[in-house]
Write an enzyme that holds these catalytic residues in place. Structure first.
Site, PDB file in Angstrom:
ATOM      1  N   ARG A 146       0.843  -1.188   0.000  1.00  0.00           N
ATOM      2  CA  ARG A 146       0.000   0.000   0.000  1.00  0.00           C
ATOM      3  C   ARG A 146       0.888   1.253   0.000  1.00  0.00           C
ATOM      4  O   ARG A 146       1.949   1.255   0.636  1.00  0.00           O
ATOM      5  CB  ARG A 146      -0.899   0.041   1.245  1.00  0.00           C
ATOM      6  CG  ARG A 146      -2.058  -0.949   1.219  1.00  0.00           C
ATOM      7  CD  ARG A 146      -3.123  -0.576   0.192  1.00  0.00           C
ATOM      8  NE  ARG A 146      -4.247  -1.498   0.189  1.00  0.00           N
ATOM      9  CZ  ARG A 146      -4.385  -2.542  -0.644  1.00  0.00           C
ATOM     10  NH1 ARG A 146      -3.472  -2.816  -1.541  1.00  0.00           N
ATOM     11  NH2 ARG A 146      -5.470  -3.297  -0.578  1.00  0.00           N
ATOM     12  N   HIS A 196      -0.647   0.185  -9.674  1.00  0.00           N
ATOM     13  CA  HIS A 196      -1.319  -0.738  -8.750  1.00  0.00           C
ATOM     14  C   HIS A 196      -1.811  -1.980  -9.519  1.00  0.00           C
ATOM     15  O   HIS A 196      -3.006  -2.285  -9.552  1.00  0.00           O
ATOM     16  CB  HIS A 196      -2.494  -0.049  -8.044  1.00  0.00           C
ATOM     17  CG  HIS A 196      -2.953  -0.786  -6.817  1.00  0.00           C
ATOM     18  ND1 HIS A 196      -3.376  -0.154  -5.670  1.00  0.00           N
ATOM     19  CD2 HIS A 196      -3.063  -2.111  -6.544  1.00  0.00           C
ATOM     20  CE1 HIS A 196      -3.725  -1.049  -4.765  1.00  0.00           C
ATOM     21  NE2 HIS A 196      -3.542  -2.245  -5.272  1.00  0.00           N
TER      22      HIS A 196
HETATM   23  P1  NDP Z   1      -1.567 -11.797   4.928  1.00  0.00           P
HETATM   24  O1  NDP Z   1      -2.502 -11.319   5.985  1.00  0.00           O
HETATM   25  O2  NDP Z   1      -1.643 -13.221   4.493  1.00  0.00           O
HETATM   26  O3  NDP Z   1      -0.061 -11.561   5.435  1.00  0.00           O
HETATM   27  C1  NDP Z   1       0.318 -10.421   6.152  1.00  0.00           C
HETATM   28  C2  NDP Z   1       1.725 -10.625   6.692  1.00  0.00           C
HETATM   29  O4  NDP Z   1       2.171  -9.390   7.269  1.00  0.00           O
HETATM   30  C3  NDP Z   1       1.785 -11.686   7.808  1.00  0.00           C
HETATM   31  O5  NDP Z   1       2.964 -12.451   7.691  1.00  0.00           O
HETATM   32  C4  NDP Z   1       1.832 -10.835   9.085  1.00  0.00           C
HETATM   33  O6  NDP Z   1       2.523 -11.428  10.172  1.00  0.00           O
HETATM   34  C5  NDP Z   1       2.650  -9.643   8.585  1.00  0.00           C
HETATM   35  N1  NDP Z   1       2.425  -8.473   9.448  1.00  0.00           N
HETATM   36  C6  NDP Z   1       1.269  -7.821   9.702  1.00  0.00           C
HETATM   37  N2  NDP Z   1       1.472  -6.824  10.580  1.00  0.00           N
HETATM   38  C7  NDP Z   1       2.792  -6.865  10.896  1.00  0.00           C
HETATM   39  C8  NDP Z   1       3.600  -6.101  11.762  1.00  0.00           C
HETATM   40  N3  NDP Z   1       3.116  -5.094  12.490  1.00  0.00           N
HETATM   41  N4  NDP Z   1       4.911  -6.415  11.856  1.00  0.00           N
HETATM   42  C9  NDP Z   1       5.425  -7.451  11.134  1.00  0.00           C
HETATM   43  N5  NDP Z   1       4.706  -8.223  10.298  1.00  0.00           N
HETATM   44  C10 NDP Z   1       3.404  -7.922  10.178  1.00  0.00           C
HETATM   45  O7  NDP Z   1      -1.719 -10.814   3.697  1.00  0.00           O
HETATM   46  P2  NDP Z   1      -1.448 -11.092   2.138  1.00  0.00           P
HETATM   47  O8  NDP Z   1      -0.104 -11.694   2.004  1.00  0.00           O
HETATM   48  O9  NDP Z   1      -2.585 -11.785   1.512  1.00  0.00           O
HETATM   49  O10 NDP Z   1      -1.477  -9.590   1.565  1.00  0.00           O
HETATM   50  C11 NDP Z   1      -0.572  -8.604   2.030  1.00  0.00           C
HETATM   51  C12 NDP Z   1      -0.962  -7.232   1.505  1.00  0.00           C
HETATM   52  O11 NDP Z   1      -0.633  -7.113   0.116  1.00  0.00           O
HETATM   53  C13 NDP Z   1      -2.443  -6.889   1.552  1.00  0.00           C
HETATM   54  O12 NDP Z   1      -2.832  -6.490   2.836  1.00  0.00           O
HETATM   55  C14 NDP Z   1      -2.549  -5.767   0.525  1.00  0.00           C
HETATM   56  O13 NDP Z   1      -2.385  -4.523   1.155  1.00  0.00           O
HETATM   57  C15 NDP Z   1      -1.370  -6.012  -0.417  1.00  0.00           C
HETATM   58  N6  NDP Z   1      -1.827  -6.349  -1.773  1.00  0.00           N
HETATM   59  C16 NDP Z   1      -1.451  -5.547  -2.818  1.00  0.00           C
HETATM   60  C17 NDP Z   1      -1.844  -5.829  -4.097  1.00  0.00           C
HETATM   61  C18 NDP Z   1      -1.386  -5.008  -5.249  1.00  0.00           C
HETATM   62  O14 NDP Z   1      -1.878  -5.184  -6.374  1.00  0.00           O
HETATM   63  N7  NDP Z   1      -0.446  -4.092  -5.091  1.00  0.00           N
HETATM   64  C19 NDP Z   1      -2.696  -6.993  -4.387  1.00  0.00           C
HETATM   65  C20 NDP Z   1      -3.015  -7.779  -3.231  1.00  0.00           C
HETATM   66  C21 NDP Z   1      -2.598  -7.457  -1.975  1.00  0.00           C
HETATM   67  P3  NDP Z   1       1.916 -12.722  10.913  1.00  0.00           P
HETATM   68  O15 NDP Z   1       2.033 -13.840   9.902  1.00  0.00           O
HETATM   69  O16 NDP Z   1       2.796 -12.920  12.077  1.00  0.00           O
HETATM   70  O17 NDP Z   1       0.485 -12.388  11.237  1.00  0.00           O
HETATM   71  C1  OXD Z   2      -5.851  -6.093  -2.884  1.00  0.00           C
HETATM   72  C2  OXD Z   2      -5.435  -5.183  -3.957  1.00  0.00           C
HETATM   73  O1  OXD Z   2      -5.674  -5.756  -1.729  1.00  0.00           O
HETATM   74  O2  OXD Z   2      -5.856  -5.413  -5.116  1.00  0.00           O
HETATM   75  O3  OXD Z   2      -6.331  -7.186  -3.225  1.00  0.00           O
HETATM   76  O4  OXD Z   2      -4.675  -4.245  -3.723  1.00  0.00           O
END
Ligand code: NDP
Ligand code: OXD
Length: 306
Positions: free
Chosen positions: A221, A269
């Site tokens: 993001r 994006h």
């Molecule tokens: P998940 O919820 O599966 O994974 C999130 C990860 O971040 C977990 O490993 C979590 O740790 C870690 N995390 C969260 N908070 C913290 C913190 N404070 N400190 C350290 N680690 C942290 O999410 P996804 O992998 O499915 O997606 C990740 C993000 O990617 C989405 O939230 C979205 O914003 C972005 N995204 C962007 C897209 C794009 O087109 N640019 C498309 C899709 C998604 P833990 O495992 O310990 O909980």
């Molecule tokens: C998502 C994205 O969060 O598209 O899935 O950014």
């Protein structure tokens, strides 16, 4: 089962028709102010008026992985929030990030500039060992990306909130782990959810801890990055470049410095697009399971924010 659909920035009709076809037993319709109360909703970035109108919802199914836009709203109190898990996004994210890592490591940007001048000239090969890649966020997308990058024999490290073990990836967790993670990272990839803890996490203080000549890839993001801090560190020479797919303001305004900065690559994006068919199939499966009281993946912890 009555389902209401409210998706901004996209044509709603194909989503309504797709979900109706996947759930013939349900009554699926597009949300309009004053629409009848529904059991479940399928949404992307709905307005507050939608939540105010649908206070009785039992489940809100997000058509994206990130729920930051949704959690900003005052949501119906009893609604369980469910996000997409993968639905075809992890492979896209892996190809996008591997491309960005390899483009930087193999200096393909410089070769493109040479080509424009019909210039034939080799660059000295670099050592992968000098380019450790650090992935922030080891969830559904981060783990897939980390393992895909590792398959190209880069040293890969990952950082998450809770401790993890991922094959081929040196894992760090929590605040203490963050410092060690940053200090050994040359190519930083952000795949964190946007929460109060992660907003602005890439700033002067943290980016300065990366190895010299570091490269930043943000595919999570825009608000994870303090844009002026990145620009300053690029101009001061501590950072070598950045590949940015997400921005604080989207679409990125035409006058923004990122568009013309020679060390910044901009994409709109698009690193992992929501795929309609996969997403509808996953949401339909989850709605059915949830309505039968079965456990489902991707339930959001509203307190943690992801
Ligand atoms: P998940 O919820 O599966 O994974 C999130 C990860 O971040 C977990 O490993 C979590 O740790 C870690 N995390 C969260 N908070 C913290 C913190 N404070 N400190 C350290 N680690 C942290 O999410 P996804 O992998 O499915 O997606 C990740 C993000 O990617 C989405 O939230 C979205 O914003 C972005 N995204 C962007 C897209 C794009 O087109 N640019 C498309 C899709 C998604 P833990 O495992 O310990 O909980
Ligand atoms: C998502 C994205 O969060 O598209 O899935 O950014």
């Amino acid at each position: 089962m009555r389902i209401t659909v409210c998706c901004s920035d996209t044509k709603v009709a194909p989503w309504v028709e797709g979900l109706q076809a996947a759930l013939p037993e349900a009554e699926v319709s597009e949300w309009k102010p004053g629409a009848p109360p529904a059991d479940y909703a399928m949404v992307w970035s709905p307005p507050q008026a939608f939540c105010d109108d649908q206070q009785q919802l039992k489940g809100i199914f997000n058509t994206g992985a990130g729920v930051d836009a949704l959690l900003k709203l005052k949501l119906p109190p009893d609604a369980v929030v469910v996000r997409l898990d993968d639905a075809g996004m992890s492979v896209q994210m892996a190809e996008f990030v591997c491309h960005a890592v390899i483009r930087h490591f193999r200096e393909l940007d410089a070769y493109e500039r040479d080509e424009a001048q019909a210039k034939w000239g080799f660059r000295k090969p670099k050592l992968r060992a000098d380019f450790p890649v650090g992935v922030m966020g080891l969830g559904v997308l981060g783990q897939r990306v980390a393992q895909a990058v590792a398959s190209f024999e880069f040293p890969v490290r990952g950082w998450s909130r809770s401790p993890k073990q991922v094959e081929g990836v040196e894992c760090f967790s929590g605040d203490e782990g963050f410092r060690q993670f940053l200090a050994g990272t040359r190519i930083l990839v952000c795949l964190l959810p946007l929460t109060e803890d992660t907003r602005g996490i890439m700033n002067r203080a943290t980016l300065s801890q990366l190895l010299p000549q570091a490269y930043v890839i943000n595919v999570a993001r825009g608000a994870h990055l303090v844009e002026d801090d990145l620009l300053a560190l690029l101009d001061e020479g501590h950072l070598a470049g950045a590949a940015l797919d997400v921005f604080r303001t989207e679409p990125l305004p035409p006058e923004h410095r990122f568009w013309t900065h020679p060390k910044v690559t901009v994409t709109p994006h698009t690193s992992a697009r929501t795929l309609r068919e996969e997403s509808i199939a996953q949401i339909a499966r989850k709605m059915r399971a949830f309505s039968r009281g079965e456990p489902i993946a991707g339930v959001v912890d509203r307190k943690k924010g992801y």
